[in-house]
Every structure is written in structure tokens, then in C-alpha cells.
Design a protein around this motif. Structure first.
Motif, PDB file in Angstrom:
ATOM      1  N   THR A  16      -4.123   1.153   0.407  1.00 56.76           N
ATOM      2  CA  THR A  16      -5.319   1.983   0.273  1.00 56.76           C
ATOM      3  C   THR A  16      -5.899   2.225   1.665  1.00 56.76           C
ATOM      4  N   THR A  40      -3.196  -4.518  -6.406  1.00 55.26           N
ATOM      5  CA  THR A  40      -3.789  -3.255  -6.842  1.00 55.26           C
ATOM      6  C   THR A  40      -5.212  -3.498  -7.335  1.00 55.26           C
ATOM      7  N   THR A  53      -2.437   1.056  -3.919  1.00 53.33           N
ATOM      8  CA  THR A  53      -2.533   2.040  -4.996  1.00 53.33           C
ATOM      9  C   THR A  53      -1.116   2.259  -5.499  1.00 53.33           C
TER      10      THR A  53
END
Length: 153
Positions: free
Chosen positions: A83, A61, A67
Motif C-alpha cells: 500500500t 492485508t 493490497t
């Protein structure tokens, strides 16, 4: 991978490879791509300890590859997704590695991971193609161009 703003260098590729080469990171990214996004599901699918999975998810992350979003309001439980920028690089890499592994596997029990092209809705077996002639690009048909012939310096 540190934030380099809009300036991308050759080293970004090395940083990405280092990140997914860490134990568990590639497997986590692969599972998230194939739809396993919740902590408990990832833990079961990978057979990984909770503390290591937590650390790896936090790292991915921070790197901007995943995400997380809460899916329960009463508990801090999260679901992870790739992402948009990770999908640009991770999806083709995972598809290529998965296809290579499936085509070279000697075990008849290997699980297949079919892919669907969402634009046309048909099953697909993606491949790398030349942007000029649109023919498939294979290792035997690709070579770098030396700097003296107009290639990268």
C-alpha cells in the motif's frame, strides 16, 4: 496494527516492528517490494506452505500493508502490492536492511538487489541524510536529544 485514525503514537512503531517480526511477514513484504506479488510466486520464492502464506497475506492485508487484486476472472487468484502507506515505511526499511545484509555478507553467492531511482532513472544506493546539512547520517553521528534539551517528552 489497529486503526488509530489520524492519531499516530510512538506505539505504532512498536506495532509495526511486531508485525514484521512475525515469522514470514518481513520476507513476504521484501519479496512483494522486489516484484514477486502472485501467490504461487511467493510460495516458490519463500518455500512456505500454502496455508501459512494465505494466513500471512490475509494478516498483512488487514494491517493495511498489502493490497490484493484479482488477476484472473475465472479463478480467485490474487496479486499483492504494498500500500502507499506501507511503501513510506517498508521501502526504506527493506532498502536499508538489504543494503546492510549485502555489505556485511561473507557469502560470495549472495544475490544483489539493485535499485533504481524512478525520478532520475539512475541506479541508486539510498542512504539516510541530515535534513539540515544533507550529510549522510550514520549510527556514530546520531544521538537522541534529552527532553531537558528540547527533545521529545
Amino acid at each position: 496494527m489497529p486503526d488509530h485514525g489520524n492519531r499516530v503514537t510512538f506505539q505504532h512503531g512498536q506495532e509495526f516492528l511486531a508485525a514484521i517480526s512475525e515469522r514470514w511477514n518481513y520476507q513476504i513484504l521484501r519479496e512483494v517490494f522486489f516484484g514477486v506479488g502472485r501467490f504461487g510466486e511467493l510460495k516458490r520464492a519463500l518455500g512456505i506452505s500454502a496455508n501459512i502464506l494465505t494466513a500471512r497475506l490475509n494478516s498483512l492485508t488487514e494491517l493495511g500493508l498489502l493490497t490484493k487484486r484479482a488477476y484472473r476472472s475465472d479463478k480467485p487468484w490474487y496479486e499483492y502490492e504494498l500500500t502507499d502507506s506501507a511503501r513510506e515505511l517498508v521501502v526504506p526499511a527493506i532498502a536499508a536492511i538489504t543494503r546492510w545484509a549485502e555489505s556485511h555478507a561473507t557469502d560470495s553467492d549472495i544475490s544483489r538487489h539493485p535499485l533504481m531511482h524512478t525520478v532520475c532513472g539512475n541506479p541508486t544506493n539510498p542512504y539516510l541524510a541530515c535534513s539540515s546539512c544533507h550529510q549522510p547520517v550514520e549510527a556514530s553521528t546520531l544521538r537522541p536529544v534529552p527532553a531537558e534539551e528540547g527533545g521529545a517528552r
